[in-house]
Motif scaffolding. Structure first.
Motif, PDB file in Angstrom:
ATOM      1  N   SER A 206       1.016   3.985  -2.920  1.00 60.60           N
ATOM      2  CA  SER A 206       0.699   5.372  -2.573  1.00 60.60           C
ATOM      3  C   SER A 206       1.776   6.322  -3.103  1.00 60.60           C
ATOM      4  CB  SER A 206       0.597   5.535  -1.055  1.00 60.60           C
ATOM      5  OG  SER A 206      -0.405   4.713  -0.551  1.00 60.60           O
TER       6      SER A 206
ATOM      7  N   GLY B  69       0.824  -1.213   0.000  1.00 60.50           N
ATOM      8  CA  GLY B  69       0.000   0.000   0.000  1.00 60.50           C
ATOM      9  C   GLY B  69       0.854   1.256   0.000  1.00 60.50           C
ATOM     10  N   THR B  70       1.941   1.234   0.769  1.00 68.94           N
ATOM     11  CA  THR B  70       2.847   2.387   0.820  1.00 68.94           C
ATOM     12  C   THR B  70       3.496   2.618  -0.549  1.00 68.94           C
ATOM     13  OG1 THR B  70       3.306   1.820   3.107  1.00 68.94           O
ATOM     14  CG2 THR B  70       4.818   3.367   2.060  1.00 68.94           C
TER      15      THR B  70
ATOM     16  N   GLY C  90       1.224   6.635  -6.657  1.00 71.14           N
ATOM     17  CA  GLY C  90       0.046   7.482  -6.845  1.00 71.14           C
ATOM     18  C   GLY C  90       0.347   8.957  -6.638  1.00 71.14           C
TER      19      GLY C  90
END
Lengths: 110, 154
Positions: free
Chosen positions: A93, A89-90, A96
């Motif tokens: 992100s 997820g990191t 992103g």
């Protein structure tokens, strides 16, 4: 730690480092290798004018950071490991964040 | 004034397009198999096959694009787009950033995917996420690249 998990952690570290070090040199105007296609010269500078290109330099810095991060993830084995879902997820992100930054520049140019 | 690889620019552009589509389709296949593997369906051979085809195609098309970039910068961007279509210049830059991020994502997903088919779900899902993001970025980069080329090829 199993081999698939070790390779995945190295990959996540590499992509995270790539995302950070691809964005930072350009936004902070740090010096990188700049190629001047008309003069066919290379220079280590933060001054980019005319047709000079810093893309190669930014890509080089990001790739070097990614390789170093992957090597560090393989060699260093901390006692407490971040759960894979949080690590992934990191990483996504950070990717992103890069995407949003470049998208904002594109939309600002309209 | 001559720019490096200017004489071979059109050949390089066609090669870049062909390799670009190979990269898009290989990365899409990898992403699809990675998602199926994450859902628990056996995909060992497919992930191993596309685990080298996808990064090889992405690296080859990136090298081709980098070789072509100086000609674009001088003959297309500076000579035409900066004056007549500044938004297309920004669009092309956005495409280059997408392609760079996709390069890292696809290589990482391919390497991690080669060992992930038999791994637990906590390994398979991140591989699927990396691979799907990389494939989506490549699709966007390919479509923007086609649009810019339609505006002004090298």
């Amino acid at each position: 730690m199993s081999r698939p998990e070790r390779v995945l952690r190295a990959g996540l570290a590499a992509v995270s480092a790539f995302a950070i070090f691809y964005l930072l040199p350009g936004t902070l105007r740090l010096p990188v290798l700049v190629y001047h296609p008309a003069a066919r010269t290379l220079a280590f500078t933060n001054v980019v004018g005319g047709v000079a290109m810093r893309y190669f330099g930014d890509l080089l810095v990001a790739s070097a950071a990614a390789l170093l991060a992957a090597a560090a993830a393989v060699l260093l084995r901390p006692a407490r490991r971040t759960p894979l879902a949080i690590a992934a997820g990191t990483t996504l992100s950070l990717v992103g964040l890069d995407l949003l930054f470049y998208l904002s520049r594109l939309l600002a140019a309209r | 004034m001559s720019v490096v690889f200017e004489g071979a620019a059109r050949t390089l552009l066609i090669l870049h397009a062909v390799l670009g589509f190979a990269a898009v389709f290989a990365a899409s296949h990898h992403a699809a198999h990675a998602v199926l593997a994450a859902l628990g369906k056996p995909q060992l051979r497919a992930l191993q096959r596309f685990g080298w085809i996808a990064p090889a195609a992405v690296i080859a098309q990136a090298l081709c694009g980098l070789a072509l970039y100086p000609v674009y910068r001088v003959r297309v961007r500076a000579a035409d787009l900066e004056r007549n279509a500044p938004f297309v210049v920004q669009l092309f830059d956005f495409k280059e950033h997408l392609a760079a991020l996709a390069l890292a994502l696809v290589i990482a997903a391919a390497l991690a995917g080669r060992n992930s088919a038999e791994a637990p779900a906590q390994v398979r899902w991140p591989v699927a996420a990396l691979s799907s993001t990389g494939a989506a970025f490549l699709w966007a980069a390919a479509i923007i690249g086609l649009y810019v080329t339609a505006r002004h090829p090298v």
